[in-house]
Design a protein around this motif. Structure first.
Motif, PDB file in Angstrom:
ATOM      1  N   GLY A  62       0.821  -1.204   0.000  1.00 42.38           N
ATOM      2  CA  GLY A  62       0.000   0.000   0.000  1.00 42.38           C
ATOM      3  C   GLY A  62       0.857   1.257   0.000  1.00 42.38           C
ATOM      4  O   GLY A  62       1.886   1.317   0.664  1.00 42.38           O
ATOM      5  N   ASN A  63       0.431   2.252  -0.761  1.00 40.14           N
ATOM      6  CA  ASN A  63       1.231   3.474  -0.850  1.00 40.14           C
ATOM      7  C   ASN A  63       1.148   4.317   0.414  1.00 40.14           C
ATOM      8  O   ASN A  63       1.857   5.306   0.532  1.00 40.14           O
ATOM      9  CB  ASN A  63       0.908   4.278  -2.110  1.00 40.14           C
ATOM     10  N   MET A  69       6.636   5.824   0.653  1.00 44.44           N
ATOM     11  CA  MET A  69       6.686   4.583  -0.123  1.00 44.44           C
ATOM     12  C   MET A  69       6.897   4.849  -1.615  1.00 44.44           C
ATOM     13  O   MET A  69       7.781   4.263  -2.240  1.00 44.44           O
ATOM     14  CB  MET A  69       5.408   3.767   0.087  1.00 44.44           C
ATOM     15  N   GLU A  70       6.097   5.721  -2.187  1.00 48.28           N
ATOM     16  CA  GLU A  70       6.193   5.941  -3.631  1.00 48.28           C
ATOM     17  C   GLU A  70       7.551   6.512  -4.033  1.00 48.28           C
ATOM     18  O   GLU A  70       8.123   6.104  -5.044  1.00 48.28           O
ATOM     19  CB  GLU A  70       5.052   6.825  -4.110  1.00 48.28           C
ATOM     20  N   GLN A  71       8.085   7.434  -3.232  1.00 45.02           N
ATOM     21  CA  GLN A  71       9.390   8.022  -3.541  1.00 45.02           C
ATOM     22  C   GLN A  71      10.500   6.975  -3.415  1.00 45.02           C
ATOM     23  O   GLN A  71      11.410   6.925  -4.252  1.00 45.02           O
ATOM     24  CB  GLN A  71       9.702   9.210  -2.611  1.00 45.02           C
ATOM     25  N   GLY A  77      13.277   2.445  -9.834  1.00 45.22           N
ATOM     26  CA  GLY A  77      12.566   2.118 -11.063  1.00 45.22           C
ATOM     27  C   GLY A  77      11.263   1.378 -10.846  1.00 45.22           C
ATOM     28  O   GLY A  77      10.718   0.796 -11.780  1.00 45.22           O
ATOM     29  N   GLY A  78      10.774   1.400  -9.634  1.00 44.43           N
ATOM     30  CA  GLY A  78       9.556   0.663  -9.331  1.00 44.43           C
ATOM     31  C   GLY A  78       8.316   1.522  -9.353  1.00 44.43           C
ATOM     32  O   GLY A  78       8.375   2.744  -9.492  1.00 44.43           O
ATOM     33  N   ARG A  79       7.214   0.847  -9.247  1.00 41.64           N
ATOM     34  CA  ARG A  79       5.922   1.514  -9.176  1.00 41.64           C
ATOM     35  C   ARG A  79       5.064   0.764  -8.167  1.00 41.64           C
ATOM     36  O   ARG A  79       5.019  -0.463  -8.168  1.00 41.64           O
ATOM     37  CB  ARG A  79       5.260   1.516 -10.550  1.00 41.64           C
ATOM     38  N   SER A  85      -3.717   0.566   0.966  1.00 39.36           N
ATOM     39  CA  SER A  85      -3.398  -0.530   1.878  1.00 39.36           C
ATOM     40  C   SER A  85      -3.856  -1.851   1.281  1.00 39.36           C
ATOM     41  O   SER A  85      -4.569  -1.878   0.270  1.00 39.36           O
ATOM     42  CB  SER A  85      -4.119  -0.321   3.214  1.00 39.36           C
ATOM     43  N   CYS A  86      -3.481  -2.940   1.951  1.00 36.28           N
ATOM     44  CA  CYS A  86      -3.931  -4.258   1.505  1.00 36.28           C
ATOM     45  C   CYS A  86      -5.456  -4.369   1.596  1.00 36.28           C
ATOM     46  O   CYS A  86      -6.085  -5.038   0.779  1.00 36.28           O
ATOM     47  CB  CYS A  86      -3.250  -5.367   2.304  1.00 36.28           C
ATOM     48  N   ILE A  87      -6.026  -3.696   2.570  1.00 33.85           N
ATOM     49  CA  ILE A  87      -7.483  -3.735   2.722  1.00 33.85           C
ATOM     50  C   ILE A  87      -8.150  -3.075   1.525  1.00 33.85           C
ATOM     51  O   ILE A  87      -9.086  -3.621   0.933  1.00 33.85           O
ATOM     52  CB  ILE A  87      -7.920  -3.043   4.039  1.00 33.85           C
TER      53      ILE A  87
END
Length: 186
Positions: A62-63, A69-71, A77-79, A85-87
């Motif tokens: 989850g972001n 997390m996103e940064q 090189g990921g997204r 969240s997982c929920i």
């Protein structure tokens, strides 16, 4: 999608393995209890992405599981999958509807398997801490995907720990499947 790498939260291990089936993925699962320590989560995500090497590295976390997390993921090189969240990955828009009904804490089968590690060991909550923290909620919803059986003893022990009514809600994997397709370019 042959030979793709994927970094995922261990909470969704069963669901991801079910959805990805026999596709050739090299999946790295993060320890489910890392959510309770941002520094350890960041270190693990960074180390695992570094180990995955160059190229496109999709991340099923989850972001909002970490404020950066996103940064962090973008540096390698990921997204990140498009969910908080997982929920939310499992529930999608239905989550807002359930939240409007009552103050709700959500569990997945993965959370139920790991609750001792997360709450007792990771957060250090004893029974009093648990009751104070879970006491805010009117209910706990356990999201049952039907992939793995729910252990009644674990469920009763978690209820005894949290002291909040636990309801089981069946959910399908359509929302998670759709998010995975978007993330993996399918």
């Amino acid at each position: 999608m042959s030979g793709k790498k994927l970094l995922c939260c261990g909470i969704l291990r069963h669901e991801l393995e079910h959805l990805l089936g026999d596709q050739n993925f090299n999946i790295t699962y993060l320890d489910a209890a890392l959510h309770v320590d941002f520094d350890k989560l960041a270190q693990s995500v960074t180390a695992d992405l570094r180990d995955m090497g160059d190229g496109y590295n999709p991340v099923v976390i989850g972001n909002q599981c970490h404020p950066e997390m996103e940064q962090m993921v973008a540096k390698y090189g990921g997204r990140v999958i498009r969910a908080k969240s997982c929920i939310e990955m499992l529930m999608g828009e239905k989550m807002a509807e359930l939240d409007a009904e009552a103050k709700t804490f959500y569990l997945t089968s993965g959370w139920l398997e790991n609750w001792r590690q997360i709450f007792r060991e990771g957060l250090g909550w004893d029974a009093i801490d648990a009751r104070q923290n879970f006491g805010y909620y009117d209910r706990i919803l356990l999201l049952d995907t039907g992939i793995i059986p729910i252990d009644d003893i674990d469920l009763l022990e978690f209820y005894d720990y949290a002291q909040v009514p636990v309801e089981i809600v069946s959910v399908d994997l359509n929302n998670l499947r759709q998010l995975l397709d978007q993330l993996l370019g399918g």
